[in-house]
Enzyme design. Structure first.
Site, PDB file in Angstrom:
ATOM      1  CB  SER A 123       7.997   1.705  -2.897  1.00  0.00           C
ATOM      2  OG  SER A 123       6.889   0.930  -3.285  1.00  0.00           O
ATOM      3  CE  LYS A 124       9.766   4.820 -10.163  1.00  0.00           C
ATOM      4  NZ  LYS A 124      10.738   4.531 -11.156  1.00  0.00           N
ATOM      5  NE  ARG A 125       7.979  -2.895  -6.405  1.00  0.00           N
ATOM      6  CZ  ARG A 125       9.023  -2.408  -7.045  1.00  0.00           C
ATOM      7  NH1 ARG A 125       8.992  -2.270  -8.335  1.00  0.00           N
ATOM      8  NH2 ARG A 125      10.110  -2.054  -6.393  1.00  0.00           N
TER       9      ARG A 125
END
Ligand code: GLU
Length: 468
Positions: free
Chosen positions: A237-239
């Protein structure tokens, strides 16, 4: 399956930096299209006005070109094709395959609660014959009795019971076409034969297939690629994870190393071999050897790939790339002498680094002396000072000024001081480079030259002696 001229597309949504998962999808599309003599279209799925930004699109296009993934057509922008989606929506209504619905989310949920049934839309407006109007969504009439089969090159035939699929929305109440409609229209208009994309799109695929069948269009072949996960087996995930291709590029990953590594996330060419050139990948790539299980995106492993690719790079090319990295610093000046010095140290750096960005820390000392701050942050012990002083004393006798001579002199000194050569080198390296690690010391000293070496050793002895 071999097609005469397959047509594929890569269709990123410009909602952020270019994700490694997107790069893997682009690469598989590219490999298949090129291996089969087909063509590849770049489509930008930019219908989500709230989340899309033109700079993300530019970033994706740049990153693709950096990865040397080229396209035959495009970019085509979905935001510029709205009329086509509106027209298709209209035609579906006219053919009785879609209808307008004015139920609110609350009403739908309320009815689900009352009937105590499965979640989802119950077809309330199906027979009302509502016309288009503000707040009215357009829904597709799902034939609930049927089964929809998706032919997938990775998963085989995947069956979906239509009874579990609600009359899905094609156009939102505000008139915005949804992804399932826009993608279908584009894939038909651009004669796409193979849809290769991330697994997360599999659940919407039966809806797309229903649209193809409703419109009498040839259904494409699908290939849904396994999800990429982190070391905790969680979807990347990007986060949470490092996923931006642009970041890896800026850190000094090489495009060929990244492509080779990404190609193996899902595809196993068989055997233990790991390093493949583009051409070799093209020759052996096939969806038969793409698995379903999640693939671990391991930055450490990708770094090993990078180290390998750096070490086998043509030396002249390495110097060129190293110069590009140094151009990002404030101190690099591309004088002839500097380029020559860089060329001389390059082979020693090339076999040691894992990331191109490390060129900076490995070579800076050749172009400027360590700052006083750097030196005072690593004060020498009394013993180290003596080593530096003695080194200074014997260097004037080194003749010729060459790595082997320098090494011999330092060996003698180490023996005299009853210490190891390694221990003796440490303070000298700090004095000369400001760092604890770097290219081999004797070569570094030889390249620095006698005068500069003396000056730096003297400068370090000028530093105040730390108390205690
Ligand atoms: N735009 C979608 C995405 O970025 C891909 C859609 C597709 O390939 O069909 O995930």
């Amino acid at each position: 399956m071999t097609d005469l001229h397959p047509r594929l597309r890569f269709a990123p949504s410009p909602t952020g930096y270019f994700h490694v998962g997107g790069a893997r999808t682009a690469l598989y599309n590219w490999l298949y299209a090129r291996a089969q003599g087909g063509s590849l279209l770049l489509r930008i799925d930019d219908t989500d006005e709230a989340r899309n930004r033109p700079e993300w699109t530019d970033g994706i296009i740049e990153a693709l070109s950096w990865l040397e993934i080229d396209f035959d057509e495009g970019p085509v922008f979905q935001s510029q094709r709205r009329e086509r989606y509106d027209l298709c929506a209209q035609e579906l209504v006219e053919a009785g395959r879609a209808y307008y619905c004015q139920c609110t989310r609350e009403e739908i949920d309320q009815r689900v609660k009352e009937r105590n049934g499965p979640p989802g839309y119950d077809g309330f407006c199906r027979e009302l014959g509502l016309s288009q109007g503000a707040g009215r969504a357009l829904r597709f009439k799902v034939d609930r009795e049927e089964v929809t089969t998706v032919s997938d090159l990775v998963r085989g035939e995947v069956r979906f019971e239509n009874s579990s699929i609600e009359d899905f929305v094609l156009v939102k109440g505000n008139g915005a076409p949804l992804y399932v409609l826009a993608n279908f229209v584009d894939d038909v208009d651009f004669h796409i034969t193979h849809v290769v994309r991330a697994e997360e799109h599999l659940p919407t695929t039966p809806k797309a297939v229903m649209l193809y069948l409703a419109r009498g269009e040839q259904v494409p072949v699908f290939a849904h690629l396994p999800v990429l996960v982190n070391e905790s087996r969680l979807k990347l995930s990007k986060r949470r994870d490092r996923v931006a291709v642009e970041d890896f590029r800026d850190q000094g990953f090489l495009p060929e190393a990244m492509c080779n590594y990404l190609a193996l996330l899902g595809w196993s060419p068989g055997g233990n071999r790991e390093f493949f050139t583009r051409l070799e990948m093209l020759e052996s790539f096939s969806f038969d050897r793409v698995g379903h299980s999640p693939a671990f995106f391991d930055v450490v492993k990708m770094t090993h790939f990078n180290k390998h690719y750096i070490s086998v790079m043509d030396p002249a090319r390495f110097v060129e790339r190293a110069i590009r990295v140094l151009e990002g610093t404030t101190w690099w000046e591309p004088t002839e002498e500097n380029v020559r010095t860089l060329g001389a140290i390059a082979p020693l750096v090339q076999e040691r680094i894992s990331l191109m960005a490390e060129v900076v820390e490995m070579t800076e000392f050749l172009f400027r002396a360590p700052s006083l701050e750097t030196l005072s942050a690593q004060p020498l012990t009394a013993q180290d000072r003596t080593s530096v002083e003695m080194t200074l004393g014997l260097l004037s006798d080194v003749e010729p000024w060459e790595p082997l001579e320098i090494e011999n002199k330092l060996r003698e000194l180490a023996a005299e001081r009853e210490t190891s050569l390694r221990k003796l080198q440490a303070p000298i390296r700090i004095a000369l480079t400001g760092r604890r690690i770097g290219p081999p010391l004797f070569e570094s000293i030889a390249l620095l030259g006698k005068e500069e070496t003396r000056a730096r050793l003297l400068a370090v002895l000028d530093q105040p002696i730390p108390e205690g």
